[in-house]
Design a protein around this motif. Structure first.
Motif, PDB file in Angstrom:
ATOM      1  N   GLY A 176     -10.769  15.366  -1.369  1.00  0.00           N
ATOM      2  CA  GLY A 176     -10.036  14.250  -0.789  1.00  0.00           C
ATOM      3  C   GLY A 176      -8.743  13.956  -1.513  1.00  0.00           C
ATOM      4  N   ARG A 177      -8.766  13.997  -2.835  1.00  0.00           N
ATOM      5  CA  ARG A 177      -7.551  13.679  -3.583  1.00  0.00           C
ATOM      6  C   ARG A 177      -6.476  14.735  -3.346  1.00  0.00           C
ATOM      7  N   LEU A 178      -6.877  15.991  -3.136  1.00  0.00           N
ATOM      8  CA  LEU A 178      -5.898  17.046  -2.867  1.00  0.00           C
ATOM      9  C   LEU A 178      -5.198  16.820  -1.535  1.00  0.00           C
ATOM     10  N   VAL A 179      -5.971  16.390  -0.539  1.00  0.00           N
ATOM     11  CA  VAL A 179      -5.383  16.124   0.772  1.00  0.00           C
ATOM     12  C   VAL A 179      -4.464  14.909   0.707  1.00  0.00           C
ATOM     13  N   ILE A 180      -4.909  13.850   0.030  1.00  0.00           N
ATOM     14  CA  ILE A 180      -4.093  12.635  -0.080  1.00  0.00           C
ATOM     15  C   ILE A 180      -2.781  12.920  -0.803  1.00  0.00           C
ATOM     16  N   GLU A 181      -2.836  13.732  -1.846  1.00  0.00           N
ATOM     17  CA  GLU A 181      -1.627  14.043  -2.603  1.00  0.00           C
ATOM     18  C   GLU A 181      -0.604  14.797  -1.763  1.00  0.00           C
ATOM     19  N   ARG A 182      -1.061  15.453  -0.694  1.00  0.00           N
ATOM     20  CA  ARG A 182      -0.156  16.248   0.131  1.00  0.00           C
ATOM     21  C   ARG A 182       0.302  15.513   1.390  1.00  0.00           C
ATOM     22  N   VAL A 183      -0.519  14.617   1.929  1.00  0.00           N
ATOM     23  CA  VAL A 183      -0.134  13.972   3.188  1.00  0.00           C
ATOM     24  C   VAL A 183      -0.238  12.454   3.165  1.00  0.00           C
ATOM     25  N   GLY A 184      -0.737  11.878   2.106  1.00  0.00           N
ATOM     26  CA  GLY A 184      -0.848  10.431   2.035  1.00  0.00           C
ATOM     27  C   GLY A 184      -2.159   9.907   2.609  1.00  0.00           C
TER      28      GLY A 184
END
Length: 221
Positions: free
Chosen positions: A104-112
């Motif tokens: 989840g943190r990887l996705v958030i870091e890339r798209v918010g």
């Protein structure tokens, strides 16, 4: 004696939480539900029947799409989302929550946060659709795995797209696909066939497709 920590040591934790509140909300809801059911299982409060009743009302029941009688009118629709916040025990929850934080943190870091929430919701729905079309199980399906495989799907899809645009080989992407397939085969064998692989597949495909629609951005809402 209480120990005081400098503000500088506390702020990074608060900043991380603020930047990942969508992920933390999912985490807290899952942990709270399973915590309540665990306490009921051990007789600390409520009744040991709570887990069965929760699955009965909020798990995904394939039969409700046929001719089974629902417990309430909206159940055949609500279950497409509610199943993802229930788990089959502390071990099931632990594995899924570690995966949630990691991916989840990887996705958030890339798209918010907002786009993460959209991807997660679409993956959760995709997992339910996969189970609905491919499974013939009469038992309820619960767990966040469909959405988590969706997060793996969107990250893998982005990697595939980046490599194609850079005219690089897709070997690493193929290795991920093989590893995920082997993981499912091993879990299916270890769990005696009680693995909702259909949910994993549906979630993964939904996440991959969501990656084509939810574009990467350096902006983090």
């Amino acid at each position: 004696m209480n120990e005081r920590h400098p503000v500088s040591q506390r702020l990074p934790v608060l900043a991380w939480a603020s930047a990942h509140y969508a992920l933390l909300l999912i985490f807290l809801v899952c942990v709270l539900i399973e915590g309540v059911l665990q306490g009921a299982d051990f007789g600390l409060w409520g009744s040991p029947r709570w887990r069965g009743l929760t699955y009965q009302y909020a798990g995904f029941w394939r039969g409700l799409l046929d001719n089974w009688q629902p417990n309430y009118a909206a159940q055949p629709v609500v279950m497409f989302g509610s199943y993802g916040f229930l788990h089959g025990g502390a071990g099931h929850l632990l594995v899924n929550m570690i995966t949630l934080i990691s991916l989840g943190r990887l996705v958030i870091e890339r798209v918010g946060q907002l786009r993460f929430a959209v991807i997660y919701a679409l993956s959760l729905l995709g997992g339910a659709v996969g189970f609905a079309f491919l499974s013939t199980a009469v038992q309820p399906m619960v767990g966040a795995s469909g959405a988590l495989f969706g997060l793996a799907g969107v990250l893998t899809g982005w990697e595939y797209t980046a490599r194609r645009l850079a005219r690089e080989g897709i070997g690493p992407v193929l290795r991920v696909l093989v590893l995920l397939t082997l993981l499912n085969l091993i879990m299916y064998w270890a769990m005696g066939g009680n693995l909702a692989w259909e949910t994993h597949l549906g979630g993964f495909l939904a996440g991959w497709l969501a990656g084509w629609w939810v574009r990467e951005s350096n902006h983090h809402p």
